[in-house]
Every structure is written in structure tokens, then in C-alpha cells.
Design a protein around this motif. Structure first.
Motif, short mmCIF file in Angstrom:
data_model
loop_
_atom_site.label_atom_id
_atom_site.label_comp_id
_atom_site.label_asym_id
_atom_site.label_seq_id
_atom_site.Cartn_x
_atom_site.Cartn_y
_atom_site.Cartn_z
N GLY A 31 0.59 -1.39 0.23
CA GLY A 31 -0.04 -0.11 -0.06
C GLY A 31 0.83 1.37 0.13
N SER A 32 1.95 1.33 0.70
CA SER A 32 2.82 2.39 0.98
C SER A 32 3.52 2.53 -0.67
CB SER A 32 3.88 2.23 1.92
OG SER A 32 3.39 2.18 3.15
N ILE A 35 0.95 4.41 -2.79
CA ILE A 35 0.96 5.77 -2.40
C ILE A 35 2.09 6.40 -3.13
CG2 ILE A 35 1.07 7.35 -0.29
CD1 ILE A 35 -0.54 5.33 1.33
N GLY A 38 1.59 7.04 -6.55
CA GLY A 38 0.64 7.93 -6.69
C GLY A 38 1.16 9.31 -6.45
N SER A 45 -2.85 9.70 -9.69
CA SER A 45 -3.20 10.10 -8.35
C SER A 45 -4.21 9.48 -7.44
CB SER A 45 -3.70 11.63 -8.33
OG SER A 45 -4.90 11.64 -9.10
N ILE A 46 -5.14 8.40 -8.35
CA ILE A 46 -6.11 7.63 -7.73
C ILE A 46 -5.15 6.60 -6.81
CG2 ILE A 46 -6.14 6.33 -9.72
CD1 ILE A 46 -9.10 6.98 -7.56
N ILE A 48 -2.91 7.05 -4.79
CA ILE A 48 -2.99 7.23 -3.39
C ILE A 48 -3.90 6.77 -2.52
CG2 ILE A 48 -2.84 9.52 -1.80
CD1 ILE A 48 -1.52 10.95 -4.29
N TRP A 49 -5.12 7.02 -2.99
CA TRP A 49 -6.21 6.46 -2.22
C TRP A 49 -6.55 4.91 -2.39
CZ3 TRP A 49 -7.86 9.71 0.88
CH2 TRP A 49 -7.99 11.06 0.54
N VAL A 50 -5.96 4.45 -3.51
CA VAL A 50 -5.96 2.87 -3.62
C VAL A 50 -4.87 2.31 -2.46
CG1 VAL A 50 -5.38 0.98 -4.98
CG2 VAL A 50 -6.84 2.61 -5.93
N ALA A 52 -3.75 3.91 0.21
CA ALA A 52 -4.36 4.02 1.53
C ALA A 52 -5.36 2.86 1.78
CB ALA A 52 -4.93 5.46 1.61
N GLY A 53 -6.23 2.59 0.97
CA GLY A 53 -7.23 1.46 1.17
C GLY A 53 -6.45 0.16 1.37
#
Length: 104
Positions: A31-32, A35, A38, A45-46, A48-50, A52-53
Motif C-alpha cells: 500500500g505504501s 501511495i 501515486g 493520483s488515484i 494514493i487512495w488505492v 491508503a485503502g
């Protein structure tokens, strides 16, 4: 002179290398990475949210695995430490010598 401190119990035999720990750490790293990609590539940039999820999901899965018994034992006290020490003494290379022999 006698020692005035108590020696802490030995750590559990798995040293934190559990399914719950590995799953959570791998999810956090992936996940990092998402981020970070992203943030560098503004067109993605999407991510970043993926990412974080994915981090949040990894934490939840790690906690769930820990609660189901795939993590470190919850109540690791003196009795369990003594059992671990007794179990490990047969495999320990220094089991023939007392612990005081290694003290300096």
C-alpha cells in the motif's frame, strides 16, 4: 554481590514471525508503494487512495488474523515463558552450561 533485578521472561519461540504479522506488513509495504507511486506520477493520483485503502485493509486483516489465533499469543506470562525456556533448552547449544557462565 547478589543481583537486584529480575530477568525478563524469554520471548515467545516464534519471535513475532506469524501469519498475522507477515500479512499485515506485506500489505502495508504494498500500500505504501502504491501511495508513493501515486505521489510521484500525478497522472496516477488515484493510486494514493488505492494505496491508503490497501494499508487500511492490511491492518484490519492483520488484526482479524491475530484475533483468530494466527498471531502472537495474547497471554504470554511467566508460565508460558518457563515452558518456552524448557522446550528450547534441548535445542540450545549452550544448554549444557549455566547462564552464569556467559555473564561478563
Amino acid at each position: 554481590m547478589p543481583k537486584s533485578y529480575t530477568v525478563p521472561p524469554p520471548p515467545h519461540h516464534n519471535e513475532g514471525k506469524t501469519v498475522a504479522a507477515w500479512t499485515m506488513n506485506l500489505g502495508i509495504v504494498l500500500g505504501s508503494l502504491g501511495i508513493a507511486i501515486g505521489m510521484v506520477a500525478s497522472a496516477l493520483s488515484i493510486l494514493i487512495w488505492v494505496g491508503a485503502g490497501v494499508v487500511l485493509l492490511a491492518i484490519l486483516i492483520g488484526a482479524a488474523l491475530s484475533l483468530t489465533g494466527r498471531g502472537q499469543p495474547r497471554r504470554y506470562g511467566a508460565a508460558q515463558a518457563a515452558a518456552t525456556a524448557a522446550d528450547g533448552s534441548a535445542r540450545n547449544a549452550r544448554s549444557g552450561r549455566p547462564a552464569e557462565a556467559d555473564a561478563r
